[in-house]
Design a protein around this motif. Structure first.
Motif, short mmCIF file in Angstrom:
data_model
loop_
_atom_site.label_atom_id
_atom_site.label_comp_id
_atom_site.label_asym_id
_atom_site.label_seq_id
_atom_site.Cartn_x
_atom_site.Cartn_y
_atom_site.Cartn_z
N PRO A 120 43.87 13.57 92.22
CA PRO A 120 42.77 14.19 91.48
C PRO A 120 42.57 15.65 91.92
CG PRO A 120 41.91 12.66 93.13
CD PRO A 120 43.39 12.48 93.11
N HIS A 121 42.11 16.46 90.98
CA HIS A 121 41.86 17.89 91.24
C HIS A 121 40.60 18.29 90.49
CE1 HIS A 121 42.53 22.30 90.45
NE2 HIS A 121 42.70 22.26 91.76
N ASP A 122 39.81 19.14 91.09
CA ASP A 122 38.54 19.57 90.51
C ASP A 122 38.79 20.38 89.22
OD1 ASP A 122 36.04 20.55 89.91
OD2 ASP A 122 35.87 21.80 91.71
N PRO A 123 38.41 19.88 88.05
CA PRO A 123 38.65 20.60 86.80
C PRO A 123 37.81 21.86 86.65
CG PRO A 123 37.35 18.64 86.37
CD PRO A 123 37.76 18.56 87.80
N ALA A 124 36.82 22.03 87.51
CA ALA A 124 36.02 23.27 87.49
C ALA A 124 36.68 24.39 88.30
CB ALA A 124 34.62 23.00 88.03
N ALA A 125 37.76 24.04 89.00
CA ALA A 125 38.45 25.02 89.84
C ALA A 125 39.44 25.84 89.00
CB ALA A 125 39.20 24.32 90.96
N TYR A 126 39.18 27.13 88.91
CA TYR A 126 40.08 28.06 88.22
C TYR A 126 41.11 28.51 89.26
CZ TYR A 126 41.29 31.68 84.77
OH TYR A 126 41.92 32.47 83.84
N THR A 127 42.10 27.66 89.48
CA THR A 127 43.02 27.79 90.62
C THR A 127 43.80 29.08 90.61
OG1 THR A 127 43.22 25.38 90.67
CG2 THR A 127 44.87 26.66 91.89
N GLN A 128 43.74 29.80 91.75
CA GLN A 128 44.47 31.05 91.91
C GLN A 128 45.47 30.98 93.05
OE1 GLN A 128 43.71 32.20 88.98
NE2 GLN A 128 43.17 34.28 89.60
N GLY A 129 45.21 30.17 94.04
CA GLY A 129 46.12 30.06 95.17
C GLY A 129 46.01 28.72 95.85
N LEU A 130 47.15 28.20 96.33
CA LEU A 130 47.20 26.94 97.08
C LEU A 130 48.07 27.14 98.31
CD1 LEU A 130 47.93 24.12 94.44
CD2 LEU A 130 45.73 24.65 95.49
N GLU A 131 47.67 26.52 99.42
CA GLU A 131 48.54 26.53 100.60
C GLU A 131 48.10 25.46 101.58
OE1 GLU A 131 50.68 29.63 103.69
OE2 GLU A 131 49.85 30.27 101.76
N PHE A 132 49.11 24.82 102.20
CA PHE A 132 48.83 23.80 103.20
C PHE A 132 48.77 24.40 104.60
CE2 PHE A 132 50.25 20.69 100.02
CZ PHE A 132 49.34 19.67 100.24
N ARG A 133 47.88 23.85 105.39
CA ARG A 133 47.87 24.06 106.84
C ARG A 133 47.81 22.67 107.44
NH1 ARG A 133 43.95 25.48 111.23
NH2 ARG A 133 45.02 26.97 112.61
N GLY A 134 48.97 22.21 107.93
CA GLY A 134 49.06 20.81 108.32
C GLY A 134 48.94 19.94 107.08
N ASP A 135 47.99 19.03 107.11
CA ASP A 135 47.80 18.12 105.98
C ASP A 135 46.59 18.51 105.12
OD1 ASP A 135 49.20 15.92 104.90
OD2 ASP A 135 47.56 14.57 105.42
N THR A 136 46.00 19.66 105.45
CA THR A 136 44.83 20.14 104.70
C THR A 136 45.27 21.16 103.67
OG1 THR A 136 43.37 19.79 106.61
CG2 THR A 136 42.58 21.26 104.87
N LEU A 137 44.80 20.98 102.44
CA LEU A 137 45.14 21.91 101.37
C LEU A 137 44.01 22.94 101.22
CD1 LEU A 137 47.11 22.61 99.05
CD2 LEU A 137 45.76 21.11 97.58
N TYR A 138 44.40 24.20 101.27
CA TYR A 138 43.46 25.30 101.04
C TYR A 138 43.65 25.79 99.60
CZ TYR A 138 42.63 25.79 106.10
OH TYR A 138 42.28 25.58 107.42
N GLU A 139 42.53 26.11 98.95
CA GLU A 139 42.59 26.56 97.57
C GLU A 139 41.67 27.77 97.36
OE1 GLU A 139 42.40 24.67 93.08
OE2 GLU A 139 41.17 23.75 94.64
N SER A 140 42.17 28.74 96.62
CA SER A 140 41.37 29.88 96.19
C SER A 140 41.15 29.76 94.70
CB SER A 140 42.11 31.19 96.51
OG SER A 140 41.44 32.30 95.95
N THR A 141 39.90 29.96 94.27
CA THR A 141 39.60 29.88 92.84
C THR A 141 39.04 31.21 92.35
OG1 THR A 141 37.30 29.11 93.04
CG2 THR A 141 39.05 27.44 93.15
N GLY A 142 39.18 31.44 91.04
CA GLY A 142 38.79 32.71 90.47
C GLY A 142 37.63 32.64 89.50
N LYS A 143 37.46 33.72 88.79
CA LYS A 143 36.39 34.06 87.86
C LYS A 143 35.18 34.63 88.62
CE LYS A 143 37.52 31.51 83.72
NZ LYS A 143 37.01 30.71 82.60
N ARG A 144 34.65 35.71 88.08
CA ARG A 144 33.51 36.37 88.72
C ARG A 144 32.28 35.46 88.68
NH1 ARG A 144 36.36 40.56 86.31
NH2 ARG A 144 37.01 42.16 87.81
N GLY A 145 31.62 35.36 89.81
CA GLY A 145 30.45 34.51 89.92
C GLY A 145 30.78 33.07 90.27
#
Length: 347
Positions: A123-148
């Motif tokens: 599953p993935h958050d459909p409200a996330a306007y995904t801009q970047g993904l990267e793992f650190r170990g088993d944890t997924l980091y995500e950057s999302t976009g759109k102003r505000g």
């Protein structure tokens, strides 16, 4: 009378310094086949001697590397591809001048075609306007976009649960991220500024300004340097300590220079990059800039539910992370409700 004499002296001085000795008026570089070539190609080269001067020596170089002439040809063996300047250094009499010719050095081979196999779906958050993904170990980091609505977050990739989240300033548009050591680096789109966070706490510890790069798109790293895409043909190499843009590569195929690299991930000397607004990904040689492969991710989008945040124009494939221990890639898209774990296969 004095003014006329003074002007004449200046004019004659100009002719001596920049007129008769203007390299372009004395010589020109002639290449067989135009100005577009491929890596390793042997090209016939001649120096047109417009004044029939006695030439002692001619040396050709690109990026400071001398290209020996053999049988009237130079071999375009260059480290980095793209827009180049061929330099001819000409020695004649007691003089030496340099001439410059703009050329394009492209990849030697046609990109290979790859496809994918879905290993797992999460599953993935459909409200996330995904801009970047990267793992650190088993944890997924995500950057999302759109102003505000831009964020930096940590996820449990198996459940989609947001473990930790930082809301960005409402004036900025979040873009790509990468993690090096204990720091997370994050770009903004058009604000000309990036952020550095502590990877554990997500506390913002620094900011940095862009240099010559136009915008902020994607980020990755090779363990020593950061790679930054900016919506042009360039991928910039940044010093992770000073965040200065120290160098760049240009993205090329065997036919042309390419400018659609978006989100980035570095794996074993290759940069995996989303193609902006396309259901595909490039495999780029991180040293030369050559696109060695193209992954067709057609079909993934059809497996995603279209929720309230869906935008037909912008809800595209975006986001790639490599899980080192699992040996698989994780991909998703903007406002997608699924995260796909895939293996990339040669077609």
């Amino acid at each position: 009378m004095f003014k006329i004499l003074h002007f004449s002296i200046i004019f004659l001085f100009f002719l001596a310094c920049g007129g008769e000795k203007d390299p372009a008026k004395l010589f020109s570089i002639q290449l067989e086949g135009g100005n577009k070539f491929q890596q390793g190609q042997s090209v016939a080269v001649t120096l047109k001697n417009k004044k029939d001067l006695a030439i002692d020596r001619v040396e050709y170089s690109i990026d400071g590397k001398v290209l020996p002439v053999k049988d009237g040809k130079i071999t375009l063996d260059v480290k980095k591809l793209g827009n180049k300047e061929l330099v001819a250094t000409v020695a004649y009499g007691q003089e030496s001048v340099s001439l410059f010719k703009k050329i394009k050095v492209l990849a030697k081979d046609t990109p290979e075609i790859y496809t994918y196999e879905i290993m797992n779906t999460y599953p993935h958050d459909p409200a996330a306007y995904t801009q970047g993904l990267e793992f650190r170990g088993d944890t997924l980091y995500e950057s999302t976009g759109k102003r505000g609505r831009s964020t930096l977050r940590k996820l449990d990739y198996k459940t989609g649960e947001i473990l930790q989240k930082v809301d960005m300033d409402k004036s900025v548009f979040g873009e790509g991220i990468t993690i090096l050591g204990d720091k997370v680096y994050q770009l903004t789109w058009q604000s000309g500024i990036g952020y550095v966070y502590d990877a554990r706490s997500l506390e913002k510890i620094d900011t940095f300004n862009y240099g010559q790069s136009k915008e902020g798109w994607g980020l990755c790293n090779d363990g020593a340097r950061l790679y930054k895409s900016d919506g042009t043909e360039k991928i910039w190499l940044l010093n992770p300590e000073t965040l200065v843009e120290e160098d760049f590569i240009e993205i090329v195929t065997n036919k042309s220079i390419f400018n659609k690299a978006n989100e980035l991930e570095y794996v074993d000397g290759k940069i995996y990059s989303n193609v902006y607004q396309k259901e595909s990904m490039m495999i780029i040689d991180a040293e030369s800039g050559a696109i060695e492969g193209v992954i067709n991710f057609g079909g993934l989008k059809s497996k995603v539910a279209r929720g309230a945040e869906w935008d037909d124009l912008n809800s595209v494939l975006n986001g790639v992370a490599y899980h080192k221990e699992r040996g698989t890639f994780f991909v998703t898209g903007k406002n997608w409700n699924k995260l796909f774990e895939v293996k990339i296969l040669k077609k």
